[in-house]
Design a protein around this motif. Sequence first.
Motif, PDB file in Angstrom:
ATOM      1  N   MET A  34     -95.825  -4.111  35.139  1.00 45.16           N
ATOM      2  CA  MET A  34     -95.100  -4.817  34.105  1.00 45.16           C
ATOM      3  C   MET A  34     -94.152  -3.875  33.395  1.00 45.16           C
ATOM      4  O   MET A  34     -94.406  -2.670  33.310  1.00 45.16           O
ATOM      5  CB  MET A  34     -96.065  -5.390  33.056  1.00 45.16           C
ATOM      6  N   TYR A  36     -92.396  -3.681  29.563  1.00 50.76           N
ATOM      7  CA  TYR A  36     -92.346  -4.208  28.210  1.00 50.76           C
ATOM      8  C   TYR A  36     -91.207  -3.521  27.456  1.00 50.76           C
ATOM      9  O   TYR A  36     -90.902  -2.359  27.689  1.00 50.76           O
ATOM     10  CB  TYR A  36     -93.655  -3.933  27.458  1.00 50.76           C
ATOM     11  N   GLN A  38     -90.080  -2.572  23.513  1.00 51.82           N
ATOM     12  CA  GLN A  38     -90.630  -2.468  22.167  1.00 51.82           C
ATOM     13  C   GLN A  38     -89.558  -1.973  21.212  1.00 51.82           C
ATOM     14  O   GLN A  38     -89.111  -0.826  21.298  1.00 51.82           O
ATOM     15  CB  GLN A  38     -91.840  -1.522  22.143  1.00 51.82           C
ATOM     16  N   LYS A  42     -92.091  -2.990  15.944  1.00 50.36           N
ATOM     17  CA  LYS A  42     -92.476  -4.291  16.491  1.00 50.36           C
ATOM     18  C   LYS A  42     -93.499  -4.076  17.597  1.00 50.36           C
ATOM     19  O   LYS A  42     -93.664  -2.965  18.116  1.00 50.36           O
ATOM     20  CB  LYS A  42     -91.262  -5.019  17.085  1.00 50.36           C
ATOM     21  N   GLY A  43     -94.186  -5.156  17.966  1.00 53.25           N
ATOM     22  CA  GLY A  43     -95.074  -5.083  19.111  1.00 53.25           C
ATOM     23  C   GLY A  43     -94.287  -5.173  20.408  1.00 53.25           C
ATOM     24  O   GLY A  43     -93.163  -5.660  20.430  1.00 53.25           O
ATOM     25  N   PRO A  44     -94.861  -4.682  21.502  1.00 52.75           N
ATOM     26  CA  PRO A  44     -94.182  -4.799  22.802  1.00 52.75           C
ATOM     27  C   PRO A  44     -94.021  -6.263  23.209  1.00 52.75           C
ATOM     28  O   PRO A  44     -94.857  -7.104  22.889  1.00 52.75           O
ATOM     29  CB  PRO A  44     -95.138  -4.080  23.764  1.00 52.75           C
ATOM     30  N   LEU A  46     -93.153  -8.648  26.727  1.00 53.34           N
ATOM     31  CA  LEU A  46     -93.086  -8.587  28.178  1.00 53.34           C
ATOM     32  C   LEU A  46     -91.689  -8.950  28.663  1.00 53.34           C
ATOM     33  O   LEU A  46     -91.139  -9.994  28.311  1.00 53.34           O
ATOM     34  CB  LEU A  46     -94.107  -9.553  28.786  1.00 53.34           C
ATOM     35  N   TYR A  49     -92.782  -8.854  35.221  1.00 58.87           N
ATOM     36  CA  TYR A  49     -93.872  -8.286  35.980  1.00 58.87           C
ATOM     37  C   TYR A  49     -93.623  -8.545  37.457  1.00 58.87           C
ATOM     38  O   TYR A  49     -92.979  -9.517  37.840  1.00 58.87           O
ATOM     39  CB  TYR A  49     -95.237  -8.816  35.543  1.00 58.87           C
ATOM     40  N   LEU A  88     -91.609   0.319  28.096  1.00 62.84           N
ATOM     41  CA  LEU A  88     -92.929   0.747  28.540  1.00 62.84           C
ATOM     42  C   LEU A  88     -93.229   0.127  29.901  1.00 62.84           C
ATOM     43  O   LEU A  88     -93.078  -1.083  30.084  1.00 62.84           O
ATOM     44  CB  LEU A  88     -94.007   0.264  27.560  1.00 62.84           C
ATOM     45  N   PRO A 101    -105.499  -2.747  31.028  1.00 64.72           N
ATOM     46  CA  PRO A 101    -104.045  -2.520  30.978  1.00 64.72           C
ATOM     47  C   PRO A 101    -103.759  -1.066  30.627  1.00 64.72           C
ATOM     48  O   PRO A 101    -104.252  -0.560  29.628  1.00 64.72           O
ATOM     49  CB  PRO A 101    -103.589  -3.474  29.864  1.00 64.72           C
ATOM     50  N   PHE A 103    -100.797   1.777  30.040  1.00 61.50           N
ATOM     51  CA  PHE A 103     -99.386   1.917  29.711  1.00 61.50           C
ATOM     52  C   PHE A 103     -98.911   3.355  29.872  1.00 61.50           C
ATOM     53  O   PHE A 103     -99.670   4.305  29.633  1.00 61.50           O
ATOM     54  CB  PHE A 103     -99.141   1.507  28.249  1.00 61.50           C
TER      55      PHE A 103
ATOM     56  N   TYR B  35    -105.334  -2.661  20.791  1.00 61.84           N
ATOM     57  CA  TYR B  35    -104.790  -1.405  21.275  1.00 61.84           C
ATOM     58  C   TYR B  35    -104.557  -0.458  20.099  1.00 61.84           C
ATOM     59  O   TYR B  35    -104.284  -0.888  18.978  1.00 61.84           O
ATOM     60  CB  TYR B  35    -103.432  -1.609  21.953  1.00 61.84           C
ATOM     61  N   PRO B  43     -99.401   2.152  24.226  1.00 64.22           N
ATOM     62  CA  PRO B  43    -100.638   1.563  23.708  1.00 64.22           C
ATOM     63  C   PRO B  43    -101.839   1.944  24.584  1.00 64.22           C
ATOM     64  O   PRO B  43    -101.727   1.969  25.811  1.00 64.22           O
ATOM     65  CB  PRO B  43    -100.373   0.054  23.778  1.00 64.22           C
ATOM     66  N   LEU B  91    -102.443  -2.588  17.554  1.00 69.80           N
ATOM     67  CA  LEU B  91    -101.813  -3.785  18.096  1.00 69.80           C
ATOM     68  C   LEU B  91    -102.869  -4.736  18.612  1.00 69.80           C
ATOM     69  O   LEU B  91    -103.840  -4.328  19.260  1.00 69.80           O
ATOM     70  CB  LEU B  91    -100.891  -3.407  19.261  1.00 69.80           C
ATOM     71  N   PHE B 106     -98.001  -9.723  22.313  1.00 70.32           N
ATOM     72  CA  PHE B 106     -98.431  -8.782  21.287  1.00 70.32           C
ATOM     73  C   PHE B 106     -98.058  -9.279  19.893  1.00 70.32           C
ATOM     74  O   PHE B 106     -97.024  -9.925  19.694  1.00 70.32           O
ATOM     75  CB  PHE B 106     -97.769  -7.416  21.500  1.00 70.32           C
ATOM     76  N   GLY B 107     -98.879  -8.925  18.938  1.00 69.54           N
ATOM     77  CA  GLY B 107     -98.546  -9.092  17.537  1.00 69.54           C
ATOM     78  C   GLY B 107     -97.691  -7.926  17.055  1.00 69.54           C
ATOM     79  O   GLY B 107     -97.419  -6.991  17.803  1.00 69.54           O
ATOM     80  N   PRO B 108     -97.285  -7.969  15.784  1.00 65.98           N
ATOM     81  CA  PRO B 108     -96.399  -6.921  15.251  1.00 65.98           C
ATOM     82  C   PRO B 108     -97.112  -5.605  14.973  1.00 65.98           C
ATOM     83  O   PRO B 108     -96.461  -4.577  14.796  1.00 65.98           O
ATOM     84  CB  PRO B 108     -95.882  -7.539  13.951  1.00 65.98           C
TER      85      PRO B 108
END
Lengths: 113, 115
Positions: A34, A36, A38, A42-44, A46, A49, A88, A101, A103, B35, B43, B91, B106-108
Amino acid sequence: QKEVEQDPGPLSVPEGAIVSLNCTYSNSAFQYFMWYRQYSRKGPELLMYTYSSGNKEDGRFTAQVDKSSKYISLFIRDSQPSDSATYLCASPLPGGGSYIPTFGRGTSLIVHP
Amino acid sequence: EAGVAQSPRYKIIEKRQSVAFWCNPISGHATLYWYQQILGQGPKLLIQFQNNGVVDDSQLPKDRFSAERLKGVDSTLKIQPAKLEDSAVYLCASSFTPGNSYEQYFGPGTRLTVT
């Protein structure tokens, strides 16, 4: 040795350039991969994939997997300043009856106008 | 569709204090992940839930970290006592299909600073 390796960058390119982001992995148990994106604080999210070797295209993004050399690439065509983010690569590693998972550390991309 | 919610967004504590983070996954998502992301790194999975049960917690420092997911929905992650090296973004992510970790949302994140 980390399971998934990425050059942290930063990679700085002019707007409109073709960007190549790369990962290598060490464990042959990885089956799919995958990418990602980011943004800062902020969160990653997607992007794409892919399971098999070869190319997968989605708009300006193309993911490429070469399982024989354990090499993963993400190409971004016509890069935009809004593409500036950390990218990522990841893969689920089988283990313990589930998939963990895993990374890479991410590559920071800066696209300047 | 609402995304993954996390709170608080930021937390500053002193070492040896305790802290808790909350996560509300996307509705209907069976699998939930916590994470830890240290600055400049990717992460690292701490714990994975499928519904109420723990699927994997092999990378969770169990002497100080704990997590639960009540009723298969919300989850909390706790650190007690915190250490300086716990400073990171925490996360939460969720996925619809059990074990379908390649399609996570994912959340923030919660940014934790331990002083």
